[in-house]
Design a protein around this motif. Structure first.
Motif, mmCIF file in Angstrom:
data_model
loop_
_atom_site.group_PDB
_atom_site.id
_atom_site.type_symbol
_atom_site.label_atom_id
_atom_site.label_comp_id
_atom_site.label_asym_id
_atom_site.label_seq_id
_atom_site.Cartn_x
_atom_site.Cartn_y
_atom_site.Cartn_z
ATOM 1 N N THR A 248 0.831 -1.206 0.000
ATOM 2 C CA THR A 248 0.000 0.000 0.000
ATOM 3 C C THR A 248 0.866 1.257 0.000
ATOM 4 O OG1 THR A 248 -0.099 0.300 2.398
ATOM 5 C CG2 THR A 248 -1.647 -1.270 1.430
ATOM 6 N N CYS A 301 -2.019 0.644 -5.157
ATOM 7 C CA CYS A 301 -0.956 -0.103 -4.479
ATOM 8 C C CYS A 301 0.125 -0.531 -5.464
ATOM 9 C CB CYS A 301 -1.541 -1.342 -3.808
ATOM 10 S SG CYS A 301 -2.631 -0.999 -2.411
ATOM 11 N N ARG A 528 -5.035 -2.218 2.138
ATOM 12 C CA ARG A 528 -5.099 -1.043 3.005
ATOM 13 C C ARG A 528 -5.628 -1.401 4.390
ATOM 14 N NH1 ARG A 528 -5.257 1.000 -2.047
ATOM 15 N NH2 ARG A 528 -4.747 3.204 -2.407
ATOM 16 N N GLU A 557 -10.624 4.730 0.465
ATOM 17 C CA GLU A 557 -10.108 6.096 0.358
ATOM 18 C C GLU A 557 -11.222 7.120 0.570
ATOM 19 O OE1 GLU A 557 -6.984 7.107 0.089
ATOM 20 O OE2 GLU A 557 -6.113 5.108 -0.012
#
Length: 635
Positions: A248, A301, A528, A557
């Motif tokens: 990540t 990523c 993540r 996100e």
């Protein structure tokens, strides 16, 4: 069986091969890929090379047309049938235990006579011979390939996929325990034009007879069969999967192993997420309304590829610190990458750059290229006017892939991919899965038993309706008994309690067309997230128990994924009733497939799990059968 040597052959070979090589008009021993590139290319001064044979009753038959391009070799098949794998091509020539169709069952006679005919034909041909290893050194088997010299492109493909061994540089004796014999005209003289591959398991030698020139069944998957046979004897599995280390932007790292039938997204799991021209991610397009949903992902990523299709899961690879997790290593030296989804420039800039300017020659199949041009992976040949071939391929050596991971890795997450059709109230189907689902280990084993081949599979000759790829999704390539492979997979799951399991659809989520976006989002999200176990508030049992747990919410996100992508029954175009009709299709299919494993020597726990399927068990029932802790316990 004692191997012997010839004066101009730098390694020993079985007696039958000695007789073939001493009788044929001549043979070349290749020591490196460059020699096979030259052998595959047209003769000097010619643009094209036709791989053709004189077939009694048919005359001259062209099997492939080959040209040299700036970035390697391009080969195409005039017969559209030869541009993808026939799922029924494998036959067993011996009388050892197997659940596969035997040569004798299909043709009413022993394979012995055809074996002799094959050797007799090879004695009339100029041949190419080279040594390779099926699997990594020390874990696989030494092998030899024998093919007509005019089929150099086929030999090149096999050498790229498995590596070619210069025996003079090997720091140990080379003793072949496997041989591949290639005799393309037999497709017409004996098999009515169909692809046939015969495995003949002798006491100390695995012979494979390839009667066609498509490398899928006749080279790559044939070698896979050799490794599965070896693992069956020694108690380990070569998994059908891709593997990637995902790092990540915050330097968290997980390793994901993605399994599934052909078309299930293995190669795509190694690809960078595909973006639209404005940089957004197209989550899906509603097939009824035309509505689109998009996401913004400023930074994806980092991907470190490990395997693309064949992963050798040998017990000796597991490190003492991670005894509770699965360890694997790539069983190949190159990857047979399907590129049908690369339809224009810019879809996958990383792969495009790598294939346009490779540091060494590549082999392109079913790509529309002309002599001395640059083969472009979005230029596919057509099966018919206006109908592009669904199975264009490029063979990509591991050594040129950026960030490649060499050596064994430890797996955190095993995902299973399935191609799903669109589902709607008007046309209920098994396309009822959300973005991804969490599976209890017992249910993860069931998915590996059934391995649905899925919707619109681009890699094989199509069959109508839902079908199974078979146990492990590698069953089309295995030579033995399905129950033995089922037991090996169950033992693998039981011995790796810290591995977590997910199920990921591709192509459609209900009425939304999504391509491979679900697995790319799952990859980004799980990496993540880091800590994989979910709380009881985050997931719930899916409406269809075979789907395990569905997500209540997913935020990537700072952006929430709509519930209609997580729980398909919430889509207004479907609703609970159509969902349940699709679940019934899935349930009936799973029950039918699972019954085939109820052999006397099935592992007792495996019998309990299958009974749970037959009894329409709940997710909690599966959880209890292998209590490895999928869900965080409540406070």
């Amino acid at each position: 069986m004692n191997n012997t040597t010839l004066p101009n052959l730098p390694f020993s070979v079985p007696p039958e091969l000695v007789e073939v090589l001493t009788s044929c008009p001549g043979f070349v021993v290749a020591h490196n890929v460059e020699q096979l590139v030259d052998l595959a290319a047209p003769p000097k001064g010619q643009d094209w090379h036709e791989v053709a044979y004189d077939v009694p009753g048919k005359g001259r038959v062209v099997e492939a047309v080959v040209c040299r391009v700036r970035n390697g070799i391009s080969a195409n098949y005039p017969d559209p049938y030869m541009r993808r794998r026939d799922p029924d091509c494998m036959l067993i020539g011996d009388d050892k235990p197997t659940n596969k169709p035997t040569f004798k069952e299909r043709f009413g006679r022993d394979f012995t006579d055809l074996r002799k005919e094959t050797f007799a034909w090879l004695k009339t041909q100029k041949l190419a011979v080279f040594a390779f290893m099926a699997g990594p050194d020390g874990k696989g088997v030494d092998a030899v390939a024998v093919a007509p010299a005019n089929a150099g492109f086929f030999a090149l493909g096999l050498a790229l996929l498995q590596g070619i061994v210069d025996v003079s540089k090997l720091q140990r004796p080379f003793s072949p325990r496997a041989v591949i014999y290639v005799a393309p005209p037999f497709r017409h003289t004996h098999f009515g034009g169909r692809q046939v591959v015969v495995h003949n398991r002798l006491e100390h030698l695995h012979e494979m007879f390839s009667y066609n020139l498509y490398p899928g069944p006749s080279a790559k998957k044939g070698v896979y069969g050799m490794l599965l046979a070896l693992g069956e004897q020694e108690g380990w599995v070569t998994a059908h999967c891709s593997t990637v280390q995902v790092i990540t932007p915050y330097d968290n790292k997980i390793t994901i192993m993605h399994e599934g039938a052909s078309g299930g997204g293995k190669s795509e799991m190694l690809e960078h997420v595909h973006r639209q021209r404005d940089g957004t991610l197209l989550l899906g397009r509603n097939l009824q309304s035309g509505e689109e949903r998009r996401l913004i992902l400023p930074r994806a990523c980092e991907l470190r590829p490990v395997t693309d299709d064949m992963a050798l899961c040998h017990p000796s690879l597991r490190h003492e610190r991670n005894r509770d997790k699965l360890a694997l290593v790539d069983a190949e030296q190159a990857w047979f990458v399907r590129i049908n989804h690369i339809t224009r420039y810019g879809v996958d800039p990383h792969l495009e750059e790598l294939t346009i300017h490779p540091p060494r020659p590549l082999l392109f199949l079913n790509v529309d290229a002309v002599p001395n041009s640059t083969a472009l992976i979005w230029e596919h040949i057509q099966d018919a006017p206006g109908v592009p071939c669904p199975n264009p391929r490029v063979i990509l050596p591991r050594a040129i892939v950026p960030g490649i991971v060499n050596g064994p890795v430890t797996v955190d997450v095993r995902s299973f991919g399935v191609r799903t059709p669109p589902c709607s109230r008007e046309n209920p189907t098994y396309g009822i899965f959300g973005l991804f689902h969490i599976l209890p280990p017992a249910l993860a084993w069931v998915w590996r038993l059934v391995a649905p081949r899925g919707h619109a599979n681009p890699s094989i000759v199509a069959k109508e309706g839902m079908s199974s790829e078979g146990v492990g999704s590698y069953w089309p390539f295995a030579t033995g008994r399905r129950v033995d492979q089922a037991n090996l997979l169950l033992q693998q799951i039981l011995s790796t309690p810290k591995v977590r399991y997910i199920l990921v659809p591709n192509q459609h989520i209900g009425v939304w067309q999504v391509g491979f976006m679900p697995q790319w989002i799952a990859r980004e999200y799980l990496a993540r997230r880091g800590h994989f176990r979910f709380s009881q508030e985050q997931i719930r049992p899916a409406r269809c128990p075979l789907a395990g747990y569905a997500l209540n919410s997913l935020v990537l996100e700072g952006q929430s994924i709509a519930a209609i992508f997580l729980r398909v029954e919430k889509q207004s175009e479907i609703g609970p009733e159509a969902y349940d009709q699709g679940a019934a299709i899935l349930r009936e299919f799973f029950q039918k497939q699972c019954r085939e494993f109820l052999e006397p020597d099935l592992h007792p726990l495996g019998r309990q799990i299958i009974q749970c399927v037959l009894d329409n068990g709940t997710v909690e029932d599966y959880e209890k059968l292998i209590p490895h802790g999928t869900v965080e316990p409540a406070d």
